[in-house]
Write a protein that holds these residues in place. Structure first.
Motif, PDB file in Angstrom:
ATOM      1  N   ALA A   1      -7.913 -98.843  20.828  1.00  0.00           N
ATOM      2  CA  ALA A   1      -6.775 -98.499  21.483  1.00  0.00           C
ATOM      3  C   ALA A   1      -7.292 -97.613  22.577  1.00  0.00           C
ATOM      4  O   ALA A   1      -8.266 -97.009  22.636  1.00  0.00           O
ATOM      5  CB  ALA A   1      -5.607 -97.892  20.582  1.00  0.00           C
ATOM      6  N   PHE A   2      -6.630 -97.834  23.740  1.00  0.00           N
ATOM      7  CA  PHE A   2      -6.825 -97.028  25.086  1.00  0.00           C
ATOM      8  C   PHE A   2      -5.382 -96.784  25.555  1.00  0.00           C
ATOM      9  O   PHE A   2      -4.587 -97.302  25.563  1.00  0.00           O
ATOM     10  CB  PHE A   2      -7.778 -97.761  25.791  1.00  0.00           C
ATOM     11  N   THR A   3      -5.594 -95.489  26.162  1.00  0.00           N
ATOM     12  CA  THR A   3      -4.323 -94.794  26.876  1.00  0.00           C
ATOM     13  C   THR A   3      -4.858 -94.989  28.336  1.00  0.00           C
ATOM     14  O   THR A   3      -5.745 -94.511  28.810  1.00  0.00           O
ATOM     15  CB  THR A   3      -3.904 -93.432  26.379  1.00  0.00           C
ATOM     16  N   THR A   4      -3.712 -95.383  29.238  1.00  0.00           N
ATOM     17  CA  THR A   4      -4.007 -95.166  30.554  1.00  0.00           C
ATOM     18  C   THR A   4      -2.495 -94.350  31.377  1.00  0.00           C
ATOM     19  O   THR A   4      -1.699 -94.598  30.791  1.00  0.00           O
ATOM     20  CB  THR A   4      -4.065 -96.634  31.421  1.00  0.00           C
ATOM     21  N   ARG A   5      -3.006 -93.912  32.418  1.00  0.00           N
ATOM     22  CA  ARG A   5      -1.822 -93.374  33.127  1.00  0.00           C
ATOM     23  C   ARG A   5      -1.737 -94.386  34.519  1.00  0.00           C
ATOM     24  O   ARG A   5      -2.610 -94.477  35.138  1.00  0.00           O
ATOM     25  CB  ARG A   5      -2.096 -91.906  33.573  1.00  0.00           C
ATOM     26  N   ASN A   6      -0.612 -94.783  34.528  1.00  0.00           N
ATOM     27  CA  ASN A   6      -0.379 -95.938  35.832  1.00  0.00           C
ATOM     28  C   ASN A   6       0.522 -95.248  36.748  1.00  0.00           C
ATOM     29  O   ASN A   6       1.842 -94.922  36.527  1.00  0.00           O
ATOM     30  CB  ASN A   6       0.629 -97.055  35.017  1.00  0.00           C
ATOM     31  N   GLU A   7       0.206 -95.223  38.245  1.00  0.00           N
ATOM     32  CA  GLU A   7       1.028 -94.878  39.190  1.00  0.00           C
ATOM     33  C   GLU A   7       1.523 -96.052  39.804  1.00  0.00           C
ATOM     34  O   GLU A   7       0.766 -96.763  40.181  1.00  0.00           O
ATOM     35  CB  GLU A   7       0.227 -94.056  39.995  1.00  0.00           C
ATOM     36  N   HIS A   8       2.868 -96.070  40.039  1.00  0.00           N
ATOM     37  CA  HIS A   8       3.428 -97.409  40.458  1.00  0.00           C
ATOM     38  C   HIS A   8       3.966 -96.887  41.856  1.00  0.00           C
ATOM     39  O   HIS A   8       4.503 -95.616  42.177  1.00  0.00           O
ATOM     40  CB  HIS A   8       4.761 -97.374  39.663  1.00  0.00           C
ATOM     41  N   GLN A   9       3.691 -97.736  42.647  1.00  0.00           N
ATOM     42  CA  GLN A   9       4.414 -98.018  44.010  1.00  0.00           C
ATOM     43  C   GLN A   9       5.270 -99.133  44.103  1.00  0.00           C
ATOM     44  O   GLN A   9       4.763-100.368  44.200  1.00  0.00           O
ATOM     45  CB  GLN A   9       3.376 -98.010  45.133  1.00  0.00           C
ATOM     46  N   ALA A  10       6.464 -99.039  43.831  1.00  0.00           N
ATOM     47  CA  ALA A  10       7.645-100.090  43.535  1.00  0.00           C
ATOM     48  C   ALA A  10       7.144-101.218  44.240  1.00  0.00           C
ATOM     49  O   ALA A  10       7.322-101.435  45.529  1.00  0.00           O
ATOM     50  CB  ALA A  10       8.963 -99.707  43.529  1.00  0.00           C
ATOM     51  N   GLY A  11       6.962-102.594  43.500  1.00  0.00           N
ATOM     52  CA  GLY A  11       6.691-103.673  44.243  1.00  0.00           C
ATOM     53  C   GLY A  11       5.443-103.976  45.098  1.00  0.00           C
ATOM     54  O   GLY A  11       5.238-105.064  45.656  1.00  0.00           O
ATOM     55  N   ARG A  12       4.670-102.914  45.071  1.00  0.00           N
ATOM     56  CA  ARG A  12       3.391-103.162  46.130  1.00  0.00           C
ATOM     57  C   ARG A  12       2.108-102.635  45.413  1.00  0.00           C
ATOM     58  O   ARG A  12       1.290-103.554  45.410  1.00  0.00           O
ATOM     59  CB  ARG A  12       3.630-101.779  47.111  1.00  0.00           C
ATOM     60  N   SER A  13       2.049-101.755  44.120  1.00  0.00           N
ATOM     61  CA  SER A  13       0.817-101.390  43.500  1.00  0.00           C
ATOM     62  C   SER A  13       0.995-100.958  42.411  1.00  0.00           C
ATOM     63  O   SER A  13       2.028-100.282  42.228  1.00  0.00           O
ATOM     64  CB  SER A  13      -0.103-100.917  44.328  1.00  0.00           C
ATOM     65  N   VAL A  14      -0.146-100.742  41.587  1.00  0.00           N
ATOM     66  CA  VAL A  14      -0.145-100.148  40.298  1.00  0.00           C
ATOM     67  C   VAL A  14      -1.577 -99.474  40.227  1.00  0.00           C
ATOM     68  O   VAL A  14      -2.540-100.247  40.138  1.00  0.00           O
ATOM     69  CB  VAL A  14       0.334-100.737  38.982  1.00  0.00           C
TER      70      VAL A  14
ATOM     71  N   HIS B   1       7.782 -92.882  38.892  1.00  0.00           N
ATOM     72  CA  HIS B   1       6.593 -92.919  39.696  1.00  0.00           C
ATOM     73  C   HIS B   1       5.439 -93.765  38.735  1.00  0.00           C
ATOM     74  O   HIS B   1       4.377 -93.728  39.292  1.00  0.00           O
ATOM     75  CB  HIS B   1       5.868 -91.683  40.284  1.00  0.00           C
ATOM     76  N   GLY B   2       5.838 -93.911  37.555  1.00  0.00           N
ATOM     77  CA  GLY B   2       4.764 -94.409  36.797  1.00  0.00           C
ATOM     78  C   GLY B   2       5.037 -94.361  35.289  1.00  0.00           C
ATOM     79  O   GLY B   2       6.125 -93.914  34.729  1.00  0.00           O
ATOM     80  N   MET B   3       3.821 -94.554  34.764  1.00  0.00           N
ATOM     81  CA  MET B   3       4.056 -94.418  32.955  1.00  0.00           C
ATOM     82  C   MET B   3       2.746 -94.034  32.527  1.00  0.00           C
ATOM     83  O   MET B   3       1.613 -94.408  33.092  1.00  0.00           O
ATOM     84  CB  MET B   3       4.493 -95.382  32.326  1.00  0.00           C
ATOM     85  N   THR B   4       2.692 -93.526  31.316  1.00  0.00           N
ATOM     86  CA  THR B   4       1.525 -93.401  30.506  1.00  0.00           C
ATOM     87  C   THR B   4       1.660 -94.025  29.153  1.00  0.00           C
ATOM     88  O   THR B   4       2.805 -94.022  28.748  1.00  0.00           O
ATOM     89  CB  THR B   4       1.369 -92.047  30.041  1.00  0.00           C
ATOM     90  N   ALA B   5       0.804 -95.251  28.876  1.00  0.00           N
ATOM     91  CA  ALA B   5       0.811 -96.166  27.954  1.00  0.00           C
ATOM     92  C   ALA B   5      -0.394 -96.472  26.944  1.00  0.00           C
ATOM     93  O   ALA B   5      -1.422 -96.216  27.817  1.00  0.00           O
ATOM     94  CB  ALA B   5       1.219 -97.452  28.525  1.00  0.00           C
TER      95      ALA B   5
END
Length: 153
Positions: A61-74, A45-49
């Motif tokens: 440097a900065f860290t984000t939590r990215n929630e993915h909706q496959a092919g549609r949004s981040v 469902h996403g990543m922390t990068a």
């Protein structure tokens, strides 16, 4: 708080553009400000990068939590860094009807809506000019990356 809102119509599919935006390890190959990246956690469902920026002598440097909706949004949310707030949404909207029932649409609209503020006046004075440029050219950088990876269309 600063607000950047960009939208572009492309002859690349929503899935192709989504794949480029979520390929965080490749960022240093084409984002001139990105020194290196670290994917700290990855799930379906996403990543922390963590992104390390180095541009015109400014290094942060900065860290984000990215929630993915496959092919549609981040959806991007701040974890840590020089910001008091960082939130954004990438949208990938398919356009046009496919040539046949089995093919996906070959065009899309990419939208980026990004809001950010820095945690101190000193950081804003140093980092804001660099990050403002990054934020305002981010969509263009991914368009150029699409041309490199998939060829011009």
């Amino acid at each position: 708080m600063k607000h950047v809102k960009k939208s572009v119509l492309l002859w690349y599919s929503a899935q192709e553009m989504y794949a480029l935006v979520t390929d965080v390890p490749a960022y240093p190959q084409f984002l001139p400000w990105c020194d290196r990246t670290e994917v700290l956690e990855s799930t379906e469902h996403g990543m922390t990068a963590r992104l390390h920026l180095a541009y015109h002598g400014v290094r942060h440097a900065f860290t984000t939590r990215n929630e993915h909706q496959a092919g549609r949004s981040v959806v991007v949310s701040l974890v840590d860094g020089p910001f008091s707030q960082l939130e954004g949404v990438w949208q990938f909207v398919p356009l046009g009807a496919p040539a046949d029932d089995s093919a996906a649409p070959r065009a899309c609209r990419v939208e980026l809506d990004l809001r950010y503020a820095f945690s101190s006046l000193a950081l804003e004075a140093v980092v804001s000019p660099v990050f403002d440029r990054i934020a305002n050219t981010l969509v263009d950088s991914f368009v150029k990356r699409a041309e490199q990876v998939h060829g011009p269309r």
